[in-house]
Motif scaffolding. Structure first.
Motif, PDB file in Angstrom:
ATOM      1  N   UNK A  24       0.837  -1.203   0.000  1.00  0.00           N
ATOM      2  CA  UNK A  24       0.000   0.000   0.000  1.00  0.00           C
ATOM      3  C   UNK A  24       0.869   1.248   0.000  1.00  0.00           C
ATOM      4  N   UNK A  25       1.932   1.247   0.804  1.00  0.00           N
ATOM      5  CA  UNK A  25       2.812   2.400   0.857  1.00  0.00           C
ATOM      6  C   UNK A  25       3.550   2.585  -0.470  1.00  0.00           C
ATOM      7  N   UNK A  31       3.176   8.502  -7.768  1.00  0.00           N
ATOM      8  CA  UNK A  31       2.498   9.778  -7.542  1.00  0.00           C
ATOM      9  C   UNK A  31       3.399  10.710  -6.736  1.00  0.00           C
ATOM     10  N   UNK A  32       4.068  10.173  -5.724  1.00  0.00           N
ATOM     11  CA  UNK A  32       4.963  10.977  -4.898  1.00  0.00           C
ATOM     12  C   UNK A  32       6.098  11.546  -5.752  1.00  0.00           C
ATOM     13  N   UNK A  33       6.676  10.725  -6.607  1.00  0.00           N
ATOM     14  CA  UNK A  33       7.760  11.188  -7.469  1.00  0.00           C
ATOM     15  C   UNK A  33       7.287  12.296  -8.406  1.00  0.00           C
ATOM     16  N   UNK A  34       6.081  12.153  -8.933  1.00  0.00           N
ATOM     17  CA  UNK A  34       5.537  13.181  -9.823  1.00  0.00           C
ATOM     18  C   UNK A  34       5.318  14.491  -9.064  1.00  0.00           C
ATOM     19  N   UNK A  98       7.018  17.255   3.324  1.00  0.00           N
ATOM     20  CA  UNK A  98       5.572  17.075   3.474  1.00  0.00           C
ATOM     21  C   UNK A  98       5.016  16.071   2.484  1.00  0.00           C
ATOM     22  N   UNK A  99       5.489  16.128   1.246  1.00  0.00           N
ATOM     23  CA  UNK A  99       5.035  15.182   0.218  1.00  0.00           C
ATOM     24  C   UNK A  99       5.472  13.770   0.583  1.00  0.00           C
ATOM     25  N   UNK A 100       6.727  13.617   0.990  1.00  0.00           N
ATOM     26  CA  UNK A 100       7.232  12.288   1.364  1.00  0.00           C
ATOM     27  C   UNK A 100       6.429  11.737   2.534  1.00  0.00           C
ATOM     28  N   UNK A 108       7.598   8.047   9.730  1.00  0.00           N
ATOM     29  CA  UNK A 108       8.985   8.468   9.531  1.00  0.00           C
ATOM     30  C   UNK A 108       9.278   9.827  10.166  1.00  0.00           C
ATOM     31  N   UNK A 109       8.263  10.651  10.328  1.00  0.00           N
ATOM     32  CA  UNK A 109       8.401  11.992  10.915  1.00  0.00           C
ATOM     33  C   UNK A 109       9.427  12.831  10.159  1.00  0.00           C
ATOM     34  N   UNK A 110       9.430  12.704   8.840  1.00  0.00           N
ATOM     35  CA  UNK A 110      10.390  13.421   8.005  1.00  0.00           C
ATOM     36  C   UNK A 110      10.191  14.925   8.135  1.00  0.00           C
ATOM     37  N   UNK A 111       8.954  15.361   8.059  1.00  0.00           N
ATOM     38  CA  UNK A 111       8.677  16.793   8.132  1.00  0.00           C
ATOM     39  C   UNK A 111       9.102  17.359   9.484  1.00  0.00           C
TER      40      UNK A 111
END
Length: 184
Positions: A24-25, A31-34, A98-100, A108-111
Motif C-alpha cells: 500500500x505504501x 504519484x509521490x515522485x511526480x 511534506x510530500x514524502x 517516519x516523521x520526516x517533516x
C-alpha cells in the motif's frame, strides 16, 4: 502439533499483513515522485526586489531582479539574494518533506525532522515554520519588463551550420578528407 501449526499460521498472517501494508505504501511512490518533480517554492526578499524559485532537492529554477534590486550596492544585492535563496530552498525542503510524509506515512516523521533542523539553523521554532507552510503566500504578478528577465534563462540552442556537401565535387571531398590521395 496443532498449537505449533496455529502459531505458524498466525505468524504467516502477520507477515502477509505487513507485506500488504508495504505494498500500500509503495503503490503511491509514482504519484509521490511526480509531485516532487513538479515542486516549486517561491521566495521574495522583504523589499520584493529579488525573487527566487527553488525546486526539489534545493535546485534553483529561477532568479528574478527588479529595477530596484539593480540599483542596490553589490553587497546589499548579494545579501538579499543569499537570504532569498536560503528561504526558497528551505521552503522547497519543507514541501518535499511534506510530500514524502504524506505518501510514506507519518511514521517516519520526516517533516518534523526537517522543521527541527531548520528551526535550529534559522533561530526560530518548528511551530513558526509550520505556520509559514500553511500561509505560503504566492508572489503577486509583477509587470513584465526587461528587468524581469531570468538570470538563469535557458538559451535556445543555436542551429549548427550545415557542412558543405561534398557531392560529386572532388575538391570538397579533399577538403574534408582525412586521407591523402594515395590512401584512396
Amino acid at each position: 502439533m496443532s498449537a505449533e501449526f496455529d502459531q505458524l499460521v498466525a505468524q504467516f498472517e502477520q507477515f502477509q499483513a505487513k507485506l500488504r501494508h508495504v505494498d500500500e505504501q509503495m503503490s503511491g511512490i509514482g504519484q509521490m515522485q511526480a509531485e516532487i518533480a513538479g515542486l516549486e517554492a517561491t521566495a521574495m526578499s522583504p523589499d520584493r526586489s529579488v525573487t527566487v524559485v527553488a525546486g526539489p532537492g534545493g535546485s534553483i529554477k529561477d532568479i528574478r531582479f527588479t529595477d530596484a534590486a539593480l540599483k542596490q550596492s553589490p553587497q546589499a544585492l548579494s545579501s538579499a539574494l543569499l537570504a532569498t535563496l536560503r528561504q526558497a530552498v528551505a521552503e522547497a525542503a519543507r514541501a518535499q518533506a511534506g510530500i514524502v510524509e504524506e505518501h510514506a506515512g507519518g511514521d517516519l516523521h520526516v517533516l518534523d525532522q526537517v522543521l527541527e533542523t531548520q528551526a535550529q539553523l534559522f533561530g526560530t521554532t518548528p511551530e513558526e515554520l509550520r505556520a509559514s507552510m500553511a500561509q505560503s503566500p504566492r508572489p503577486a504578478a509583477e509587470p513584465e519588463d526587461y528587468s524581469q528577465q531570468d538570470v538563469l534563462r535557458r538559451e535556445e540552442p543555436q542551429p549548427r551550420p550545415t557542412p558543405p556537401s561534398g557531392g560529386n565535387d572532388p575538391s570538397g571531398d579533399r577538403f574534408l578528407s582525412l586521407y591523402n590521395e594515395e590512401d584512396r
